[in-house]
Design a protein around this motif. Sequence first.
Motif, short mmCIF file in Angstrom:
data_model
loop_
_atom_site.label_atom_id
_atom_site.label_comp_id
_atom_site.label_asym_id
_atom_site.label_seq_id
_atom_site.Cartn_x
_atom_site.Cartn_y
_atom_site.Cartn_z
N ASN A 8 45.45 29.42 32.09
CA ASN A 8 45.98 30.18 31.94
C ASN A 8 47.07 31.25 33.23
O ASN A 8 47.23 32.44 32.75
N TYR A 9 47.39 30.56 34.31
CA TYR A 9 48.52 31.09 34.88
C TYR A 9 49.70 30.31 34.68
O TYR A 9 50.40 29.08 34.39
N LYS A 22 50.64 35.37 34.09
CA LYS A 22 48.89 35.30 33.27
C LYS A 22 48.86 35.39 31.71
O LYS A 22 49.55 36.54 31.64
N LEU A 55 46.16 33.75 42.79
CA LEU A 55 45.45 33.66 42.09
C LEU A 55 44.41 33.84 42.44
O LEU A 55 43.47 33.86 41.46
N LYS A 58 42.44 36.56 42.46
CA LYS A 58 42.24 37.16 41.09
C LYS A 58 40.75 37.02 40.35
O LYS A 58 40.08 37.33 39.16
N GLU A 59 41.25 35.18 40.90
CA GLU A 59 39.77 34.90 40.06
C GLU A 59 38.93 35.15 40.32
O GLU A 59 37.97 34.71 39.90
#
Length: 93
Positions: A8-9, A22, A55, A58-59
């Motif tokens: 996803n990234y 993203k 990252l 954000k997760e």
Amino acid sequence: MEIMVGQNYKITSDALNIILNKKYFKKDKEGNVTEEEAFKQIGYYNTLDGAFNALIEKEIEGRDAISLDELKKHVEGVKEDIFEALKSIQPIK
């Protein structure tokens, strides 16, 4: 530079920044999700470390963890994706 991190990234760069992107799926005129995927820039950083830390954050923010153990396992999975992505980087000769 373009480094895929998990599914996803993606990490990209320009002359001044390391960019965290993203994946999302595009929508048609009616608002229905299509199978066509694209990436959206979600953050600009000075270093790879900064992008990778963002990252992970954000997760964590986007996760509805029921327990601390579940959250820990998810973060470990994200870190594993980062380590796998770093393996794909070719050293400069």
